[in-house]
Structure formats: C-alpha cells, structure tokens
Design an enzyme around this catalytic site. Structure first.
Site, short mmCIF file in Angstrom:
data_model
loop_
_atom_site.label_atom_id
_atom_site.label_comp_id
_atom_site.label_asym_id
_atom_site.label_seq_id
_atom_site.Cartn_x
_atom_site.Cartn_y
_atom_site.Cartn_z
N VAL A 242 0.84 -1.20 0.00
CA VAL A 242 0.00 0.00 0.00
C VAL A 242 0.88 1.25 0.00
CG1 VAL A 242 -1.79 1.29 1.20
CG2 VAL A 242 -1.84 -1.22 1.20
N LYS A 243 0.69 2.07 -1.02
CA LYS A 243 1.48 3.29 -1.20
C LYS A 243 0.77 4.44 -0.51
CE LYS A 243 4.09 5.21 -5.10
NZ LYS A 243 4.14 5.22 -6.59
N VAL A 244 1.48 5.11 0.42
CA VAL A 244 0.89 6.13 1.28
C VAL A 244 1.70 7.42 1.18
CG1 VAL A 244 0.23 6.69 3.65
CG2 VAL A 244 0.14 4.31 2.87
#
Length: 217
Positions: free
Chosen positions: A86-88
C-alpha cells in the site's frame, strides 16, 4: 538493487518482465489515468492483472488523505493480492496510517519523500519502502542522488529496516548512480531500464563480429 518498473501499462510491464530482471511494479493515480483506468472497480481489477503478470511487490496507491479513509482504502488494496504494497503519501495522517498498517501486517511504500527528516519518520512508523523522488529534487536545483546517499547512511547507522526505493528516475545514469548511492530498489520507466543496454562500443563491436562471421560462412 532490485528493479521495479514505474507504469500501469501492461505491455511495458510484460516487456520488462520478459527481460528476466524485474522484481516488482510501482503505480500511482497519474499512471492509471494515463492508461484510461477510471473508477474503483476498474482500478482494483487492473492491480489484480498486474499481480498476475509479475511475481513481485506491486505498489498500489491510496487516494485519500485522511487517516481513517486511508486505512479503509489500504485494507481493500491489500486484499487484492498478497504481493500488494500500500502506497501512502508523506503527510501527517499518512505516517499515522503507515504505523497502523505496520502494526496490522500490511506492507507500505511511503511516497512523495523529499528530505532525510521525512525518511526518518517513515522508517520509525514502520514503512516497508521509502520513495524519494530524485528527479523532482533535481528539478528544484537540489541533488536527488545526494539525498539517497544521506538516507542510506542514516538507515545504516540507525539500523532501520525500511528499503530505499529510488523513484522519479529520468534516465539510465540515474539508475547507475542510485546503485552507487545505496538504493535498495530503483523504480524506472521502461525506457530508462532499456537505456542500460546501450553503448556505442557494443554496437560497433557487434557489427564487426557479424561482419567477420560472414567471412567464414
């Protein structure tokens, strides 16, 4: 150093994967839009297709900026496939979300990083990957490669486990310099990866070998 391709284009992903050196894929909303992928269901299906093409980590970016919304979106993305990361974004609620994901077994890629201070926060929160945007840093008259070196040194001294994922790569030389500076991963457009193949002396040498081989035909 691991090689990721930075695209949502399936043909380019396949071409890079066929080289046998591809370790993963990074994407973002801009890259999805470039391929005409719109709507949550279409985006989710596209990520699933990418995961089926490449046996490696696939970064899928949240588009929310508030903690609870990022957590809910991230849980949906992580459920697509075990290889999803998951890219945050590097913002206050993003750091809180990275900590939550880390505590709950969901791997993360902290994106839009432009300073060593941001890199320290991401590592403390438990980010799996950190994405410094070196091309954009160069555009602002700072040295993106120097930032990679600085973060690499800090992580080594402090024993942080977060991997440095050099992003915003503009050319093949960027890739070489990232390897020298200690990046764990480099995510690149296909053109930059293929650029590593090129050297005029290789072309001249091959042409000479082929010319000489004809003499023995």
């Amino acid at each position: 150093m691991k090689f990721f391709i930075d695209t949502a284009n399936l043909a380019q992903i396949k071409e890079a994967n066929e080289l046998g050196i591809l370790d993963g894929v990074t994407t973002n909303p801009s890259l999805m839009a470039k391929e005409g992928i719109k709507g949550e269901e279409a985006v989710m299906n596209h990520y699933k297709t990418i995961c089926e093409l490449v046996d490696g980590d696939i970064s899928a970016e949240v588009v929310s900026t508030e903690f609870n919304a990022m957590v809910e979106e991230g849980k949906k993305l992580a459920a697509i496939h075990p290889n999803i990361v998951v890219k945050v974004p590097m913002i206050k609620d993003g750091i809180k979300a990275i900590k939550w994901f880390s505590d709950n077994g969901i791997r993360t890629n902290c994106t839009l990083v432009f300073s060593a201070g941001q890199a320290i926060l991401a590592a403390k929160a438990g980010a799996t990957y950190l994405s410094p945007f070196i091309g954009r840093i160069d555009d602002s008259n700072w040295d993106g490669i120097e930032l990679i070196s600085q973060i690499s040194h800090i992580y080594s001294v402090q024993g942080y486990k977060t991997e440095i994922l050099a992003a915003s790569i503009r050319n093949a030389l960027h890739i070489v310099r990232c390897a020298e500076a200690g990046a764990d991963v480099c995510t690149c457009p296909l053109d930059s990866i293929l650029g590593l193949l090129k050297h005029p002396l290789t072309d001249i040498g091959l042409a000479k070998f082929l010319e000489d081989a004809k003499k023995f035909a």
